[in-house]
Design an enzyme around this catalytic site. Structure first.
Site, PDB file in Angstrom:
ATOM      1  N   THR A  89       0.916  -1.298  -0.025  1.00  0.00           N
ATOM      2  CA  THR A  89      -0.095   0.033   0.212  1.00  0.00           C
ATOM      3  C   THR A  89       0.703   1.213  -0.026  1.00  0.00           C
ATOM      4  OG1 THR A  89      -1.818  -1.144   1.366  1.00  0.00           O
ATOM      5  CG2 THR A  89      -1.741   1.167   1.111  1.00  0.00           C
ATOM      6  N   GLY A 128       2.802  -2.859   8.580  1.00  0.00           N
ATOM      7  CA  GLY A 128       2.893  -3.151   9.714  1.00  0.00           C
ATOM      8  C   GLY A 128       4.361  -3.413  10.120  1.00  0.00           C
ATOM      9  N   GLU A 371      -5.869  -5.448   4.185  1.00  0.00           N
ATOM     10  CA  GLU A 371      -6.083  -6.947   3.356  1.00  0.00           C
ATOM     11  C   GLU A 371      -7.309  -6.833   2.343  1.00  0.00           C
ATOM     12  OE1 GLU A 371      -3.336  -8.522   4.321  1.00  0.00           O
ATOM     13  OE2 GLU A 371      -3.666  -8.697   2.308  1.00  0.00           O
TER      14      GLU A 371
HETATM   15  C1  LIG Z   1      -3.154 -14.962  13.516  1.00  0.00           C
HETATM   16  C2  LIG Z   1      -4.238 -14.325  12.496  1.00  0.00           C
HETATM   17  C3  LIG Z   1      -3.908 -12.841  12.674  1.00  0.00           C
HETATM   18  C4  LIG Z   1      -4.720 -11.951  11.436  1.00  0.00           C
HETATM   19  C5  LIG Z   1      -4.650 -10.618  11.484  1.00  0.00           C
HETATM   20  C6  LIG Z   1      -3.679  -9.926  10.468  1.00  0.00           C
HETATM   21  C7  LIG Z   1      -2.614  -9.163  11.068  1.00  0.00           C
HETATM   22  C8  LIG Z   1      -1.946  -8.076   9.984  1.00  0.00           C
HETATM   23  C9  LIG Z   1      -2.672  -6.730   9.884  1.00  0.00           C
HETATM   24  C10 LIG Z   1      -2.478  -6.291   8.825  1.00  0.00           C
HETATM   25  C11 LIG Z   1      -1.984  -6.806   7.468  1.00  0.00           C
HETATM   26  C12 LIG Z   1      -2.468  -5.944   6.357  1.00  0.00           C
HETATM   27  C13 LIG Z   1      -1.812  -6.152   5.148  1.00  0.00           C
HETATM   28  C14 LIG Z   1      -2.302  -5.475   3.915  1.00  0.00           C
HETATM   29  O1  LIG Z   1      -3.402  -4.757   3.938  1.00  0.00           O
HETATM   30  S1  LIG Z   1      -1.567  -5.783   2.425  1.00  0.00           S
HETATM   31  C15 LIG Z   1      -2.369  -4.780   1.254  1.00  0.00           C
HETATM   32  C16 LIG Z   1      -3.588  -5.421   1.095  1.00  0.00           C
HETATM   33  N1  LIG Z   1      -4.100  -4.801  -0.176  1.00  0.00           N
HETATM   34  C17 LIG Z   1      -5.318  -5.409  -1.012  1.00  0.00           C
HETATM   35  O2  LIG Z   1      -5.816  -6.293  -0.541  1.00  0.00           O
HETATM   36  C18 LIG Z   1      -5.526  -4.505  -2.167  1.00  0.00           C
HETATM   37  C19 LIG Z   1      -7.130  -4.838  -2.421  1.00  0.00           C
HETATM   38  N2  LIG Z   1      -7.403  -4.572  -3.840  1.00  0.00           N
HETATM   39  C20 LIG Z   1      -7.529  -5.665  -4.659  1.00  0.00           C
HETATM   40  O3  LIG Z   1      -7.513  -6.909  -4.260  1.00  0.00           O
HETATM   41  C21 LIG Z   1      -7.494  -5.341  -5.936  1.00  0.00           C
HETATM   42  O4  LIG Z   1      -8.896  -4.795  -6.233  1.00  0.00           O
HETATM   43  C22 LIG Z   1      -7.100  -6.573  -7.107  1.00  0.00           C
HETATM   44  C23 LIG Z   1      -5.879  -6.889  -6.408  1.00  0.00           C
HETATM   45  C24 LIG Z   1      -8.433  -7.440  -7.139  1.00  0.00           C
HETATM   46  C25 LIG Z   1      -6.924  -5.881  -8.505  1.00  0.00           C
HETATM   47  O5  LIG Z   1      -8.186  -5.315  -9.121  1.00  0.00           O
HETATM   48  P1  LIG Z   1      -8.071  -5.422 -10.460  1.00  0.00           P
HETATM   49  O6  LIG Z   1      -6.621  -4.964 -10.933  1.00  0.00           O
HETATM   50  O7  LIG Z   1      -9.066  -4.300 -10.859  1.00  0.00           O
HETATM   51  O8  LIG Z   1      -8.258  -6.790 -11.107  1.00  0.00           O
HETATM   52  P2  LIG Z   1      -9.782  -7.470 -11.153  1.00  0.00           P
HETATM   53  O9  LIG Z   1     -10.789  -7.074  -9.871  1.00  0.00           O
HETATM   54  O10 LIG Z   1     -10.055  -7.257 -12.407  1.00  0.00           O
HETATM   55  O11 LIG Z   1      -9.206  -8.933 -10.941  1.00  0.00           O
HETATM   56  C26 LIG Z   1      -8.325  -9.542 -11.888  1.00  0.00           C
HETATM   57  C27 LIG Z   1      -8.629 -11.084 -11.807  1.00  0.00           C
HETATM   58  O12 LIG Z   1      -7.870 -11.474 -10.648  1.00  0.00           O
HETATM   59  C28 LIG Z   1      -8.613 -12.101  -9.759  1.00  0.00           C
HETATM   60  N3  LIG Z   1      -8.111 -11.810  -8.488  1.00  0.00           N
HETATM   61  C29 LIG Z   1      -8.001 -10.544  -7.951  1.00  0.00           C
HETATM   62  N4  LIG Z   1      -7.783 -10.684  -6.659  1.00  0.00           N
HETATM   63  C30 LIG Z   1      -7.326 -12.246  -6.722  1.00  0.00           C
HETATM   64  C31 LIG Z   1      -6.883 -12.845  -5.354  1.00  0.00           C
HETATM   65  N5  LIG Z   1      -6.274 -12.102  -4.323  1.00  0.00           N
HETATM   66  N6  LIG Z   1      -6.580 -13.978  -5.962  1.00  0.00           N
HETATM   67  C32 LIG Z   1      -6.763 -14.519  -6.774  1.00  0.00           C
HETATM   68  N7  LIG Z   1      -7.472 -14.061  -7.787  1.00  0.00           N
HETATM   69  C33 LIG Z   1      -7.584 -12.885  -7.619  1.00  0.00           C
HETATM   70  C34 LIG Z   1     -10.213 -11.594 -10.091  1.00  0.00           C
HETATM   71  O13 LIG Z   1     -11.068 -12.314  -9.734  1.00  0.00           O
HETATM   72  C35 LIG Z   1     -10.072 -11.446 -11.609  1.00  0.00           C
HETATM   73  O14 LIG Z   1     -10.295 -12.642 -12.429  1.00  0.00           O
HETATM   74  P3  LIG Z   1     -11.004 -12.985 -13.463  1.00  0.00           P
HETATM   75  O15 LIG Z   1     -12.129 -12.169 -13.581  1.00  0.00           O
HETATM   76  O16 LIG Z   1     -11.146 -14.176 -13.870  1.00  0.00           O
HETATM   77  O17 LIG Z   1      -9.808 -12.168 -14.567  1.00  0.00           O
HETATM   78  C1  LIG Z   2      -4.338  -1.351  10.672  1.00  0.00           C
HETATM   79  C2  LIG Z   2      -3.794  -1.402   9.206  1.00  0.00           C
HETATM   80  C3  LIG Z   2      -2.786  -2.265   8.913  1.00  0.00           C
HETATM   81  C4  LIG Z   2      -2.460  -2.207   7.538  1.00  0.00           C
HETATM   82  N1  LIG Z   2      -1.129  -3.010   7.124  1.00  0.00           N
HETATM   83  C5  LIG Z   2      -0.805  -2.954   5.934  1.00  0.00           C
HETATM   84  C6  LIG Z   2       0.286  -3.722   5.508  1.00  0.00           C
HETATM   85  O1  LIG Z   2       1.175  -4.464   6.461  1.00  0.00           O
HETATM   86  N2  LIG Z   2       0.872  -3.656   4.419  1.00  0.00           N
HETATM   87  C7  LIG Z   2       0.442  -3.082   3.293  1.00  0.00           C
HETATM   88  O2  LIG Z   2       0.726  -3.001   2.033  1.00  0.00           O
HETATM   89  N3  LIG Z   2      -0.906  -2.197   3.609  1.00  0.00           N
HETATM   90  C8  LIG Z   2      -1.539  -2.341   4.920  1.00  0.00           C
HETATM   91  N4  LIG Z   2      -2.504  -1.513   5.133  1.00  0.00           N
HETATM   92  C9  LIG Z   2      -3.029  -0.842   4.200  1.00  0.00           C
HETATM   93  C10 LIG Z   2      -4.489  -1.330   3.682  1.00  0.00           C
HETATM   94  O3  LIG Z   2      -4.139  -2.396   2.815  1.00  0.00           O
HETATM   95  C11 LIG Z   2      -5.351  -0.380   2.908  1.00  0.00           C
HETATM   96  O4  LIG Z   2      -5.798   0.751   3.693  1.00  0.00           O
HETATM   97  C12 LIG Z   2      -6.710  -1.183   2.190  1.00  0.00           C
HETATM   98  O5  LIG Z   2      -6.008  -1.793   1.189  1.00  0.00           O
HETATM   99  C13 LIG Z   2      -7.573  -0.019   1.577  1.00  0.00           C
HETATM  100  O6  LIG Z   2      -6.900   0.954   0.596  1.00  0.00           O
HETATM  101  P1  LIG Z   2      -6.670   2.552   0.965  1.00  0.00           P
HETATM  102  O7  LIG Z   2      -6.499   2.753   2.277  1.00  0.00           O
HETATM  103  O8  LIG Z   2      -5.993   2.944  -0.035  1.00  0.00           O
HETATM  104  O9  LIG Z   2      -8.415   2.883   0.852  1.00  0.00           O
HETATM  105  P2  LIG Z   2      -9.170   3.327  -0.671  1.00  0.00           P
HETATM  106  O10 LIG Z   2      -8.770   2.110  -1.785  1.00  0.00           O
HETATM  107  O11 LIG Z   2      -8.701   4.578  -0.968  1.00  0.00           O
HETATM  108  O12 LIG Z   2     -10.594   3.159  -0.204  1.00  0.00           O
HETATM  109  C14 LIG Z   2     -11.156   4.357   0.155  1.00  0.00           C
HETATM  110  C15 LIG Z   2     -12.585   4.087  -0.124  1.00  0.00           C
HETATM  111  O13 LIG Z   2     -12.957   4.189  -1.476  1.00  0.00           O
HETATM  112  C16 LIG Z   2     -13.602   3.016  -1.719  1.00  0.00           C
HETATM  113  N5  LIG Z   2     -13.067   2.487  -3.231  1.00  0.00           N
HETATM  114  C17 LIG Z   2     -11.649   2.224  -3.583  1.00  0.00           C
HETATM  115  N6  LIG Z   2     -11.797   1.566  -4.613  1.00  0.00           N
HETATM  116  C18 LIG Z   2     -12.943   1.465  -5.021  1.00  0.00           C
HETATM  117  C19 LIG Z   2     -13.579   0.801  -6.055  1.00  0.00           C
HETATM  118  N7  LIG Z   2     -12.986   0.136  -7.247  1.00  0.00           N
HETATM  119  N8  LIG Z   2     -15.002   0.522  -6.238  1.00  0.00           N
HETATM  120  C20 LIG Z   2     -15.773   1.108  -5.120  1.00  0.00           C
HETATM  121  N9  LIG Z   2     -15.107   1.683  -4.016  1.00  0.00           N
HETATM  122  C21 LIG Z   2     -13.993   2.016  -3.909  1.00  0.00           C
HETATM  123  C22 LIG Z   2     -13.331   1.993  -0.846  1.00  0.00           C
HETATM  124  O14 LIG Z   2     -14.475   0.778  -0.709  1.00  0.00           O
HETATM  125  C23 LIG Z   2     -13.100   2.985   0.404  1.00  0.00           C
HETATM  126  O15 LIG Z   2     -14.521   3.296   0.776  1.00  0.00           O
HETATM  127  C24 LIG Z   2      -2.996  -1.501   6.500  1.00  0.00           C
HETATM  128  C25 LIG Z   2      -4.176  -0.646   6.920  1.00  0.00           C
HETATM  129  C26 LIG Z   2      -4.533  -0.700   8.206  1.00  0.00           C
HETATM  130  C27 LIG Z   2      -5.699   0.167   8.474  1.00  0.00           C
END
Ligand SMILES: CCCCCCCC/C=C\C/C=C/C(=O)SCCNC(=O)CCNC(=O)[C@H](O)C(C)(C)COP(=O)(O)OP(=O)(O)OC[C@H]1O[C@@H](n2cnc3c(N)ncnc32)[C@H](O)[C@@H]1OP(=O)(O)O
Ligand SMILES: Cc1cc2nc3c(=O)[nH]c(=O)nc-3n(C[C@H](O)[C@H](O)[C@H](O)COP(=O)(O)OP(=O)(O)OC[C@H]3O[C@@H](n4cnc5c(N)ncnc54)[C@H](O)[C@@H]3O)c2cc1C
Length: 616
Positions: A89, A128, A371
């Site tokens: 992110t 994180g 996530e």
């Molecule tokens: C002990 C337990 C403790 C648990 C607690 C956890 C503690 C740790 C705390 C925090 C960690 C946090 C980490 C993070 O936040 S990491 C960053 C997370 N970010 C995201 O999740 C990004 C979210 N965004 C997306 O997922 C995107 O929308 C995207 C990746 C889906 C891309 O969108 P786009 O490019 O528009 O592509 P499509 O939507 O068209 O998808 C393309 C194609 O790919 C398929 N697909 C998408 N995602 C996945 C996937 N994850 N796995 C498999 N396939 C995937 C999708 O279905 C499409 O398929 P198609 O239609 O057949 O082409």
């Molecule tokens: C506690 C915490 C820990 C985290 N840890 C990590 C980490 O370890 N590593 C890491 O890489 N990231 C981490 N993240 C980041 C996290 O993955 C992002 O915050 C999350 O993916 C959402 O993206 P954003 O914050 O940019 O929100 P945005 O994507 O800007 O979303 C803002 C608003 O826009 C809307 N929106 C965005 N796209 C669309 C769409 N296509 N259609 C409709 N609505 C949409 C969303 O639904 C939301 O309401 C962490 C976040 C938190 C809060």
């Protein structure tokens, strides 16, 4: 707070290591580490700064790196010789990964990648442990070869010196600031300027850049999203735990607290004797159980799929992705709202830090965002449901977790209403399929009118979200029904235990029915008498489960240290513990607070003097 959390986390990680060596000597089974992470996280109220290291950094190295790269980096990470995070992110992008701005330009002359975060918005933001704990990270960037974009890639990047922990040249790293909770995690920011890493620092199990700059695409680009799928599975487990903790606290408090006679002249009852209090607390106990079972199912599916992916069999990835999305959303939403409902069920004392419900909420709530932000993931599932509905129309078979969609699509109308569990479950599934059909009509009409898929998804977003939500309800309720009614080990259960489980199933199905009554009535005719009968059954099953509420939450087996709550302590001495916590407050160290002479006394004296003057 961050240093205390790191200290606790390291102590717990050492304990975990010794447990692993005892129960899983030298094994790579990540599961004990997860249990350890869960335990570490539970013991550190401000969050575990090593969570992303354990859950994402080590796994990405194992699953996205080659065997050689695992030997070079992964083994040291698993052994906690280096501490990493997952830096995907950015300040400007979290959801839309194709919009990520960090870039990696291949330099074939030196066989290196030049990493840059070109603008402020390109800075990594949130990972994180990135602020102060980590000395490495998985850096996710857009790969460029000869300035041509090749998609996302992951790079192992050292950000701090292993001896001094000083940020390396070209690295700008720090803490992003105070949050609602998890303030022990030091979520950080990271900027890189012309930072060079060797070619072999790009994780190349699924896609490669050869020394001469040739790019070998991944057979399935989505496999690079696999680290996120894993954490979504873990969130389902973790958040069902948070809900179980809060349900334990609120249940124990509800059988200690007495308030308001139910019959005139009678003594004040335990508040859990009030039907409305039962409706606040007991469904949350059941929801925690329901999601814990669903999360366990999902974990097994993850393990099977991960092994298949390791063998380059990607066939189960789409189903796992869909289920991981829907369960991560359902569990994080329902646990977050449920914990707040349980806090309110504890009255004023629920608002005290000593009750710990606020902190459990603050730990659970961000899972609706990280996530994959929940509404984005709902849309992901909505898109997948549209694809599967096209399969239904073409008469093709669906993935097992969506088989009910095919079955319901063949029903011309809903059968005679009986109110049985099977009837209630089918009603939720039938309403889901009805919603999918309606969403598809809107979505398809837009696509047919030459709208792009992304535009059609956006303008059909409300119906896609509804369909996705009902799909989640159908999956979770169906899984619970199977576990209670058709489980192979059902006959090993005592009749009493089976009866408690069946009461929990009755409550879950009726509760979901009432929560989605509007969605169901769009597609099924149900009379007022049939609905009233369900209302009576709801009141009846709450009464039936009331005597078992404490035993069920005791069976969650949370140690007082984990609950960390004066309201939920096992011995029930709530008032004594509340008072003990109050006396420890710094303001109670002196009888007269410092602010009296400095502020309050002059303020009151000034007002008194003004009052005298106005009388003259
Ligand atoms: C002990 C337990 C403790 C648990 C607690 C956890 C503690 C740790 C705390 C925090 C960690 C946090 C980490 C993070 O936040 S990491 C960053 C997370 N970010 C995201 O999740 C990004 C979210 N965004 C997306 O997922 C995107 O929308 C995207 C990746 C889906 C891309 O969108 P786009 O490019 O528009 O592509 P499509 O939507 O068209 O998808 C393309 C194609 O790919 C398929 N697909 C998408 N995602 C996945 C996937 N994850 N796995 C498999 N396939 C995937 C999708 O279905 C499409 O398929 P198609 O239609 O057949 O082409
Ligand atoms: C506690 C915490 C820990 C985290 N840890 C990590 C980490 O370890 N590593 C890491 O890489 N990231 C981490 N993240 C980041 C996290 O993955 C992002 O915050 C999350 O993916 C959402 O993206 P954003 O914050 O940019 O929100 P945005 O994507 O800007 O979303 C803002 C608003 O826009 C809307 N929106 C965005 N796209 C669309 C769409 N296509 N259609 C409709 N609505 C949409 C969303 O639904 C939301 O309401 C962490 C976040 C938190 C809060």
């Amino acid at each position: 707070m961050a240093s205390m959390s790191v200290k606790h986390a390291i102590a717990a990680a050492k304990k975990l290591r010794s447990l692993q060596e005892r129960f899983n000597p030298g094994g790579s089974d990540i599961y004990p580490a997860l249990m350890g992470d869960e335990a570490i996280t539970a013991l550190i109220p401000s969050g575990n700064p090593l969570s992303v290291h354990i859950l994402m950094f080590t796994r990405a190295l194992r699953e996205q790196g080659t065997d050689e790269q695992y030997e070079k980096f992964g083994r040291r990470a698993d052994n906690n010789e280096i501490i990493g995070t997952f830096a995907q992110t950015e300040l400007g992008h979290g959801t839309y990964l194709r919009g990520l701005e960090a870039r990696a330009d291949y330099d074939r002359g030196t066989e290196e990648f030049v990493l840059n975060t070109p603008k402020l918005s390109s800075y990594k933001w949130w990972p994180g442990g990135l602020g102060q704990t980590c000395n490495y990270c998985i850096f996710v960037a857009q790969l460029y070869i000869d300035n041509e974009a090749k998609g996302m890639a992951m790079f192992v990047v050292q950000i701090r010196d292993e001896e001094t922990h000083m940020p390396l040249p070209g690295v700008h790293v720090g803490e992003i600031g105070k949050k609602m909770g998890l303030n022990g995690v030091n979520n950080g920011f990271l900027g890189l300027k012309d930072y060079r890493v060797p070619r072999l620092n790009m994780l190349m199990r699924h896609q490669q850049v050869l020394p001469d700059g040739r790019f070998v695409k991944s057979p399935v680009s989505q496999v690079s999203y696999f680290p996120m799928v894993f954490v979504r599975c873990m969130v389902a487990r973790q958040n069902s735990n948070y809900l179980a903790q809060a349900a334990t606290i609120a249940t124990r408090y509800s059988v200690i607290r007495r308030q308001s006679p139910i019959e005139e002249g009678q003594p004040e009852p335990k508040i859990l004797e009030h039907l409305t209090q039962q409706m606040k607390v007991i469904p949350e106990i059941v929801t925690a159980v329901v999601y814990r079972l669903a999360a366990a199912n999902l974990q097994n599916m993850y393990n099977e799929t991960a092994e298949a992916v390791y063998r380059k069999d990607f066939s189960r990835l789409p189903e796992l992705h869909a289920l991981a999305c829907i369960l991560k959303v359902a569990t994080s939403y329902d646990s977050t709202y449920g914990i707040e409902r349980l806090r309110q069920a504890c009255g004023g004392h629920g608002y005290l830090t000593a009750g710990n419900l606020g902190n459990i909420f603050a730990m659970a709530a961000p899972a609706c965002t990280y996530e994959g932000e929940n509404s984005v993931l709902y849309l992901q599932v909505g898109k997948i449901l549209m694809k599967n509905w096209s399969q239904v129309l073409a008469g093709r078979e669906l993935m097992p977790s969506m088989a009910y969609i095919s079955e319901c699509s063949k029903m011309t109308s809903f059968p005679q209403w009986t109110g049985s569990w099977e009837c209630l479950l089918k009603a939720i599934q039938y309403a889901c399929v009805g919603s999918i059909r309606l969403a598809f009509q809107s979505y398809n009409a837009r696509v047919q009118s030459a709208q792009s898929q992304t535009a059609a998804v956006n303008y059909s977003g409300l119906e896609l979200t509804k369909a996705a939500e009902l799909h989640g309800r159908s999956y979770v309720a169906g899984n619970f029904y199977q576990q209670i009614v058709n489980s192979p080990n059902k006959h090993q259960r005592s009749p009493q235990f089976q009866k408690v489980l069946e009461n929990m199933l009755e409550l879950h199905l009726i509760q979901i029915f009432f929560r989605h009554l509007g969605d169901i009535l769009r597609f099924i005719r149900i009379t007022e008498d049939e609905i009233s009968a369900l209302q009576r059954r709801l009141e009846e099953v709450l009464k039936e489960l009331r005597p078992d509420a404490v035993a069920i939450t005791d069976a969650f087996d949370f140690n007082d240290k984990i609950l960390s709550s004066a309201l939920g302590c096992y011995d029930g001495n709530v008032y004594e513990r509340l008072f003990e916590a109050a006396l420890k407050h710094p303001l109670n160290r002196k009888s007269v607070p410092d602010f009296f002479e400095a502020h309050l006394k002059p303020f009151m004296k000034e007002n008194a003097d003004n009052a005298k003057k106005s009388k003259l």
